[in-house]
Write a protein that holds these residues in place. Structure first.
Motif, mmCIF file in Angstrom:
data_model
loop_
_atom_site.group_PDB
_atom_site.id
_atom_site.type_symbol
_atom_site.label_atom_id
_atom_site.label_comp_id
_atom_site.label_asym_id
_atom_site.label_seq_id
_atom_site.Cartn_x
_atom_site.Cartn_y
_atom_site.Cartn_z
ATOM 1 N N GLY A 30 -2.449 -0.779 -17.127
ATOM 2 C CA GLY A 30 -3.758 -0.203 -17.418
ATOM 3 C C GLY A 30 -4.847 -1.232 -17.678
ATOM 4 N N LYS A 31 -4.476 -2.487 -17.864
ATOM 5 C CA LYS A 31 -5.459 -3.535 -18.126
ATOM 6 C C LYS A 31 -6.190 -3.988 -16.860
ATOM 7 N N TYR A 32 -5.652 -3.608 -15.706
ATOM 8 C CA TYR A 32 -6.184 -4.110 -14.451
ATOM 9 C C TYR A 32 -6.564 -2.971 -13.517
ATOM 10 N N SER A 33 -7.461 -3.278 -12.603
ATOM 11 C CA SER A 33 -7.884 -2.331 -11.572
ATOM 12 C C SER A 33 -7.084 -2.601 -10.307
ATOM 13 N N ILE A 34 -6.935 -1.581 -9.492
ATOM 14 C CA ILE A 34 -6.264 -1.773 -8.206
ATOM 15 C C ILE A 34 -7.011 -2.806 -7.366
ATOM 16 N N TYR A 35 -8.309 -2.981 -7.636
ATOM 17 C CA TYR A 35 -9.118 -3.957 -6.894
ATOM 18 C C TYR A 35 -8.860 -5.397 -7.352
ATOM 19 N N ASP A 36 -8.053 -5.578 -8.390
ATOM 20 C CA ASP A 36 -7.658 -6.914 -8.848
ATOM 21 C C ASP A 36 -6.383 -7.399 -8.164
ATOM 22 N N VAL A 80 -2.132 -13.902 -12.144
ATOM 23 C CA VAL A 80 -1.084 -13.592 -13.119
ATOM 24 C C VAL A 80 -0.258 -12.408 -12.622
ATOM 25 N N SER A 81 0.961 -12.336 -13.103
ATOM 26 C CA SER A 81 1.856 -11.228 -12.774
ATOM 27 C C SER A 81 1.709 -10.146 -13.845
ATOM 28 N N VAL A 82 1.592 -8.903 -13.413
ATOM 29 C CA VAL A 82 1.418 -7.783 -14.333
ATOM 30 C C VAL A 82 2.760 -7.456 -15.002
ATOM 31 N N LEU A 83 2.749 -7.430 -16.309
ATOM 32 C CA LEU A 83 3.948 -7.080 -17.067
ATOM 33 C C LEU A 83 4.027 -5.568 -17.265
ATOM 34 N N LYS A 84 5.238 -5.069 -17.441
ATOM 35 C CA LYS A 84 5.425 -3.640 -17.695
ATOM 36 C C LYS A 84 4.657 -3.275 -18.964
ATOM 37 N N GLY A 85 3.861 -2.230 -18.884
ATOM 38 C CA GLY A 85 3.045 -1.793 -20.009
ATOM 39 C C GLY A 85 1.609 -2.307 -19.941
ATOM 40 N N TRP A 113 -6.966 -4.406 -1.902
ATOM 41 C CA TRP A 113 -7.984 -3.364 -1.866
ATOM 42 C C TRP A 113 -9.342 -3.981 -2.180
ATOM 43 N N THR A 114 -10.350 -3.507 -1.490
ATOM 44 C CA THR A 114 -11.713 -3.890 -1.836
ATOM 45 C C THR A 114 -12.557 -2.636 -1.912
ATOM 46 N N GLU A 115 -13.623 -2.735 -2.655
ATOM 47 C CA GLU A 115 -14.515 -1.603 -2.856
ATOM 48 C C GLU A 115 -15.743 -1.788 -1.980
ATOM 49 N N PHE A 116 -16.085 -0.768 -1.228
ATOM 50 C CA PHE A 116 -17.254 -0.809 -0.353
ATOM 51 C C PHE A 116 -18.466 -0.359 -1.156
ATOM 52 N N ILE A 163 0.839 -1.207 0.000
ATOM 53 C CA ILE A 163 0.000 0.000 0.000
ATOM 54 C C ILE A 163 0.872 1.254 0.000
ATOM 55 N N GLU A 164 2.009 1.194 0.674
ATOM 56 C CA GLU A 164 2.931 2.328 0.690
ATOM 57 C C GLU A 164 3.473 2.646 -0.701
ATOM 58 N N LEU A 165 3.427 1.689 -1.619
ATOM 59 C CA LEU A 165 3.886 1.930 -2.996
ATOM 60 C C LEU A 165 2.843 2.687 -3.817
ATOM 61 N N GLY A 166 1.650 2.850 -3.282
ATOM 62 C CA GLY A 166 0.621 3.620 -3.968
ATOM 63 C C GLY A 166 -0.545 2.783 -4.456
ATOM 64 N N ALA A 167 -1.669 3.472 -4.662
ATOM 65 C CA ALA A 167 -2.915 2.806 -5.076
ATOM 66 C C ALA A 167 -3.016 2.773 -6.596
ATOM 67 N N ARG A 168 -2.022 2.179 -7.213
ATOM 68 C CA ARG A 168 -2.018 1.995 -8.664
ATOM 69 C C ARG A 168 -1.404 0.628 -8.952
ATOM 70 N N VAL A 169 -1.793 0.026 -10.040
ATOM 71 C CA VAL A 169 -1.255 -1.275 -10.423
ATOM 72 C C VAL A 169 0.180 -1.078 -10.900
ATOM 73 N N LEU A 170 1.080 -1.918 -10.399
ATOM 74 C CA LEU A 170 2.503 -1.822 -10.730
ATOM 75 C C LEU A 170 2.972 -3.065 -11.471
ATOM 76 N N PRO A 171 4.003 -2.918 -12.311
ATOM 77 C CA PRO A 171 4.594 -4.117 -12.910
ATOM 78 C C PRO A 171 5.078 -5.040 -11.791
ATOM 79 N N GLY A 172 4.798 -6.323 -11.924
ATOM 80 C CA GLY A 172 5.183 -7.279 -10.901
ATOM 81 C C GLY A 172 4.069 -7.579 -9.908
ATOM 82 N N ASP A 173 3.033 -6.720 -9.862
ATOM 83 C CA ASP A 173 1.887 -7.022 -9.007
ATOM 84 C C ASP A 173 1.259 -8.324 -9.459
ATOM 85 N N LEU A 174 0.628 -9.016 -8.524
ATOM 86 C CA LEU A 174 -0.180 -10.176 -8.870
ATOM 87 C C LEU A 174 -1.628 -9.725 -8.915
#
Length: 185
Positions: A97-103, A89-94, A154-157, A58-69
């Motif tokens: 934008g295909k995924y939501s932070i809630y994924d 799946v692991s998010v590749l660089k680039g 992250w989850t959405e209320f 969470i300290e890295l920010g509320a955005r999807v990053l390369p390497g996130d699962l």
């Protein structure tokens, strides 16, 4: 120390602390407990590690990053366990934008999970701070092995209801459930 716990019905905790103060390793301390209690302690360690790793993510920010699962929705459950049927799946660089932070998911430590590439050191550091390592979940005794799992960071209320409760006595129950009502009758 152990008399403090024993007087409160915390016999397992007292046993662990006594063995630990005698110089035993965490694995040796926990191995003397009944299997169901041992698993409870192992699951609590998994949760502790996950909470600390999720906080670091969470300290890295509320955005999807390369390497996130991320977990890709799957509609077929075909009788498999939830973990083995999850599509992680692991998010590749680039592809961020295909995924939501809630994924985004983070693993509970275990022998059947993948750690995000940017968090491997985080998990190792957290476990080391607790005097542990990943072998605790995957090696050692077969009955202590845990597969691990994934939890969303992250989850959405949505469509929820919030109620603020106030109380004056810190020992007072904030919420009285049906069982508590039954006991009072």
């Amino acid at each position: 120390v152990s008399s403090y716990f024993k007087g409160r019905g915390m016999f397992n905790e007292a046993k662990i602390l006594q063995l630990r103060s005698d110089g035993k390793s965490w694995e040796e301390c926990v191995s003397g407990l009944a299997r169901n209690m041992r698993l409870m302690f192992l699951h609590s360690v998994q949760s502790l590690v996950w909470n600390k790793a999720a906080s670091a993510r969470i300290e890295l920010g509320a955005r999807v990053l390369p390497g996130d699962l991320v977990e890709i929705s799957s509609t077929s459950l075909s009788g498999k366990s939830a973990r083995s049927n999850r599509n992680i799946v692991s998010v590749l660089k680039g592809d961020e934008g295909k995924y939501s932070i809630y994924d985004v998911v983070m693993p509970l430590p275990g022998n059947d999970v993948v750690t995000p590439s940017h968090s491997k050191g985080v998990y190792e550091r957290i476990l080391e701070e607790e005097g542990l390592n990943m072998d605790m979940f995957s090696g050692g005794k077969k009955e202590n092995r845990l597969g691990g799992d994934y939890r969303k960071v992250w989850t959405e209320f949505k469509n929820g209801k919030v109620e603020v409760l106030e109380y004056g006595d810190r020992m007072e129950d904030l919420y009285v459930n049906d069982f508590m009502k039954f006991k009072r009758e």
